[in-house]
Motif scaffolding. Structure first.
Motif, PDB file in Angstrom:
ATOM      1  N   ARG A  69       3.871  13.822  26.784  1.00 18.31           N
ATOM      2  CA  ARG A  69       4.581  14.056  25.518  1.00 18.31           C
ATOM      3  C   ARG A  69       3.655  14.416  24.357  1.00 18.31           C
ATOM      4  O   ARG A  69       4.049  15.150  23.469  1.00 18.31           O
ATOM      5  CB  ARG A  69       5.434  12.854  25.144  1.00 18.31           C
ATOM      6  N   HIS A  70       2.445  13.915  24.355  1.00 13.33           N
ATOM      7  CA  HIS A  70       1.508  14.215  23.276  1.00 13.33           C
ATOM      8  C   HIS A  70       0.831  15.569  23.463  1.00 13.33           C
ATOM      9  O   HIS A  70       0.175  16.054  22.552  1.00 13.33           O
ATOM     10  CB  HIS A  70       0.416  13.137  23.205  1.00 13.33           C
ATOM     11  N   ASP A  71       0.974  16.151  24.631  1.00 13.44           N
ATOM     12  CA  ASP A  71       0.243  17.375  24.968  1.00 13.44           C
ATOM     13  C   ASP A  71       1.133  18.617  24.827  1.00 13.44           C
ATOM     14  O   ASP A  71       1.459  19.278  25.803  1.00 13.44           O
ATOM     15  CB  ASP A  71      -0.313  17.256  26.388  1.00 13.44           C
ATOM     16  N   ILE A  72       1.497  18.931  23.591  1.00 15.40           N
ATOM     17  CA  ILE A  72       2.321  20.119  23.325  1.00 15.40           C
ATOM     18  C   ILE A  72       1.593  21.382  23.792  1.00 15.40           C
ATOM     19  O   ILE A  72       2.192  22.226  24.470  1.00 15.40           O
ATOM     20  CB  ILE A  72       2.691  20.211  21.826  1.00 15.40           C
ATOM     21  N   PRO A  73       0.292  21.546  23.491  1.00 15.42           N
ATOM     22  CA  PRO A  73      -0.401  22.745  23.990  1.00 15.42           C
ATOM     23  C   PRO A  73      -0.378  22.847  25.515  1.00 15.42           C
ATOM     24  O   PRO A  73      -0.272  23.940  26.069  1.00 15.42           O
ATOM     25  CB  PRO A  73      -1.835  22.587  23.469  1.00 15.42           C
ATOM     26  N   GLY A  74      -0.445  21.721  26.204  1.00 12.17           N
ATOM     27  CA  GLY A  74      -0.378  21.729  27.661  1.00 12.17           C
ATOM     28  C   GLY A  74       0.981  22.186  28.166  1.00 12.17           C
ATOM     29  O   GLY A  74       1.081  22.903  29.163  1.00 12.17           O
ATOM     30  N   ALA A  75       2.046  21.780  27.477  1.00 16.01           N
ATOM     31  CA  ALA A  75       3.391  22.211  27.864  1.00 16.01           C
ATOM     32  C   ALA A  75       3.565  23.702  27.610  1.00 16.01           C
ATOM     33  O   ALA A  75       4.157  24.417  28.427  1.00 16.01           O
ATOM     34  CB  ALA A  75       4.444  21.406  27.106  1.00 16.01           C
ATOM     35  N   VAL A  76       3.025  24.197  26.508  1.00 20.38           N
ATOM     36  CA  VAL A  76       3.074  25.641  26.221  1.00 20.38           C
ATOM     37  C   VAL A  76       2.282  26.395  27.288  1.00 20.38           C
ATOM     38  O   VAL A  76       2.733  27.428  27.802  1.00 20.38           O
ATOM     39  CB  VAL A  76       2.547  25.949  24.803  1.00 20.38           C
ATOM     40  N   ALA A  77       1.119  25.884  27.643  1.00 22.08           N
ATOM     41  CA  ALA A  77       0.297  26.525  28.682  1.00 22.08           C
ATOM     42  C   ALA A  77       1.041  26.561  30.020  1.00 22.08           C
ATOM     43  O   ALA A  77       0.937  27.542  30.756  1.00 22.08           O
ATOM     44  CB  ALA A  77      -1.037  25.789  28.829  1.00 22.08           C
ATOM     45  N   TYR A  78       1.792  25.519  30.321  1.00 18.73           N
ATOM     46  CA  TYR A  78       2.584  25.499  31.553  1.00 18.73           C
ATOM     47  C   TYR A  78       3.594  26.648  31.540  1.00 18.73           C
ATOM     48  O   TYR A  78       3.726  27.376  32.526  1.00 18.73           O
ATOM     49  CB  TYR A  78       3.308  24.158  31.692  1.00 18.73           C
ATOM     50  N   VAL A  79       4.302  26.812  30.433  1.00 21.09           N
ATOM     51  CA  VAL A  79       5.282  27.903  30.326  1.00 21.09           C
ATOM     52  C   VAL A  79       4.581  29.246  30.463  1.00 21.09           C
ATOM     53  O   VAL A  79       5.039  30.131  31.198  1.00 21.09           O
ATOM     54  CB  VAL A  79       6.069  27.808  29.002  1.00 21.09           C
ATOM     55  N   GLU A  80       3.460  29.407  29.782  1.00 20.58           N
ATOM     56  CA  GLU A  80       2.694  30.658  29.872  1.00 20.58           C
ATOM     57  C   GLU A  80       2.282  30.939  31.315  1.00 20.58           C
ATOM     58  O   GLU A  80       2.418  32.061  31.800  1.00 20.58           O
ATOM     59  CB  GLU A  80       1.448  30.593  28.990  1.00 20.58           C
ATOM     60  N   ARG A  81       1.787  29.932  31.981  1.00 26.58           N
ATOM     61  CA  ARG A  81       1.294  30.087  33.353  1.00 26.58           C
ATOM     62  C   ARG A  81       2.433  30.376  34.326  1.00 26.58           C
ATOM     63  O   ARG A  81       2.337  31.259  35.177  1.00 26.58           O
ATOM     64  CB  ARG A  81       0.550  28.811  33.753  1.00 26.58           C
ATOM     65  N   GLU A  82       3.526  29.646  34.222  1.00 24.53           N
ATOM     66  CA  GLU A  82       4.619  29.758  35.184  1.00 24.53           C
ATOM     67  C   GLU A  82       5.549  30.936  34.911  1.00 24.53           C
ATOM     68  O   GLU A  82       6.084  31.519  35.842  1.00 24.53           O
ATOM     69  CB  GLU A  82       5.430  28.462  35.224  1.00 24.53           C
ATOM     70  N   LEU A  83       5.752  31.266  33.648  1.00 25.18           N
ATOM     71  CA  LEU A  83       6.699  32.339  33.319  1.00 25.18           C
ATOM     72  C   LEU A  83       6.050  33.619  32.800  1.00 25.18           C
ATOM     73  O   LEU A  83       6.640  34.685  32.922  1.00 25.18           O
ATOM     74  CB  LEU A  83       7.698  31.857  32.259  1.00 25.18           C
ATOM     75  N   GLY A  84       4.879  33.497  32.223  1.00 24.07           N
ATOM     76  CA  GLY A  84       4.252  34.647  31.577  1.00 24.07           C
ATOM     77  C   GLY A  84       4.165  35.878  32.432  1.00 24.07           C
ATOM     78  O   GLY A  84       4.558  36.979  32.007  1.00 24.07           O
ATOM     79  N   ALA A  85       3.672  35.758  33.644  1.00 22.28           N
ATOM     80  CA  ALA A  85       3.528  36.927  34.524  1.00 22.28           C
ATOM     81  C   ALA A  85       4.867  37.493  34.956  1.00 22.28           C
ATOM     82  O   ALA A  85       4.965  38.667  35.294  1.00 22.28           O
ATOM     83  CB  ALA A  85       2.697  36.551  35.746  1.00 22.28           C
ATOM     84  N   LEU A  86       5.906  36.676  34.949  1.00 23.79           N
ATOM     85  CA  LEU A  86       7.226  37.133  35.387  1.00 23.79           C
ATOM     86  C   LEU A  86       7.989  37.884  34.301  1.00 23.79           C
ATOM     87  O   LEU A  86       8.876  38.677  34.613  1.00 23.79           O
ATOM     88  CB  LEU A  86       8.072  35.928  35.828  1.00 23.79           C
ATOM     89  N   VAL A  87       7.673  37.620  33.058  1.00 21.59           N
ATOM     90  CA  VAL A  87       8.500  38.150  31.972  1.00 21.59           C
ATOM     91  C   VAL A  87       7.834  39.194  31.093  1.00 21.59           C
ATOM     92  O   VAL A  87       8.516  39.952  30.420  1.00 21.59           O
ATOM     93  CB  VAL A  87       9.044  37.020  31.091  1.00 21.59           C
ATOM     94  N   ARG A  88       6.537  39.210  31.065  1.00 21.71           N
ATOM     95  CA  ARG A  88       5.866  40.155  30.176  1.00 21.71           C
ATOM     96  C   ARG A  88       5.691  41.492  30.869  1.00 21.71           C
ATOM     97  O   ARG A  88       5.329  41.548  32.043  1.00 21.71           O
ATOM     98  CB  ARG A  88       4.514  39.597  29.760  1.00 21.71           C
ATOM     99  N   PRO A  89       5.929  42.580  30.151  1.00 21.56           N
ATOM    100  CA  PRO A  89       5.734  43.886  30.766  1.00 21.56           C
ATOM    101  C   PRO A  89       4.271  44.080  31.155  1.00 21.56           C
ATOM    102  O   PRO A  89       3.365  43.623  30.456  1.00 21.56           O
ATOM    103  CB  PRO A  89       6.132  44.869  29.674  1.00 21.56           C
ATOM    104  N   HIS A  90       4.065  44.698  32.289  1.00 30.50           N
ATOM    105  CA  HIS A  90       2.708  44.978  32.757  1.00 30.50           C
ATOM    106  C   HIS A  90       2.256  46.354  32.272  1.00 30.50           C
ATOM    107  O   HIS A  90       3.058  47.275  32.178  1.00 30.50           O
ATOM    108  CB  HIS A  90       2.658  44.941  34.296  1.00 30.50           C
ATOM    109  N   ALA A  91       0.973  46.471  32.001  1.00 31.55           N
ATOM    110  CA  ALA A  91       0.422  47.767  31.602  1.00 31.55           C
ATOM    111  C   ALA A  91       0.410  48.709  32.802  1.00 31.55           C
ATOM    112  O   ALA A  91       0.181  48.259  33.940  1.00 31.55           O
ATOM    113  CB  ALA A  91      -0.990  47.566  31.063  1.00 31.55           C
ATOM    114  N   PRO A  92       0.680  49.971  32.585  1.00 32.25           N
ATOM    115  CA  PRO A  92       0.637  50.923  33.708  1.00 32.25           C
ATOM    116  C   PRO A  92      -0.753  50.982  34.325  1.00 32.25           C
ATOM    117  O   PRO A  92      -1.762  50.829  33.643  1.00 32.25           O
ATOM    118  CB  PRO A  92       0.991  52.262  33.077  1.00 32.25           C
ATOM    119  N   VAL A  93      -0.799  51.173  35.632  1.00 33.54           N
ATOM    120  CA  VAL A  93      -2.079  51.209  36.355  1.00 33.54           C
ATOM    121  C   VAL A  93      -2.600  52.624  36.379  1.00 33.54           C
ATOM    122  O   VAL A  93      -1.928  53.570  36.487  1.00 33.54           O
ATOM    123  CB  VAL A  93      -1.906  50.691  37.796  1.00 33.54           C
TER     124      VAL A  93
END
Length: 93
Positions: A69-93
């Protein structure tokens, strides 16, 4: 429940500051926070506060303990890690 709402509101503010959308669902039991990224509103996470033997934790909809509960940055990092790659548009290769 007031303590849970305060914790979820703190997490909500931190997530929104990082560009995530977060809508409270405090009328549900337990109170929850629905989180998604504006680039893909279909994929998201629902977070609640769980009481474990060693204290309060943020818990994901899959049951994973995200951060204490005291680790708000850790909870944000969890969301970034678990959802970030799924939701953010990827740069063209």
């Amino acid at each position: 429940m007031t303590g849970d709402v305060e914790l979820l509101e703190a997490l909500r503010g931190a997530l929104m500051a990082e560009g995530w959308c977060a809508v409270p669902r405090y009328h549900e039991v337990p109170g929850r926070l629905r989180v998604w990224h504006p680039s893909n509103p279909v994929v998201g996470e629902t977070v609640n506060v769980a009481c474990e033997r060693d204290g309060l934790w943020f818990r994901s909809s899959t049951g994973a303990l995200m951060a204490r509960r005291h680790d708000i940055p850790g909870a944000v990092a969890y969301v970034e890690r678990e959802l970030g790659a799924l939701v953010r548009p990827h740069a063209p290769v």
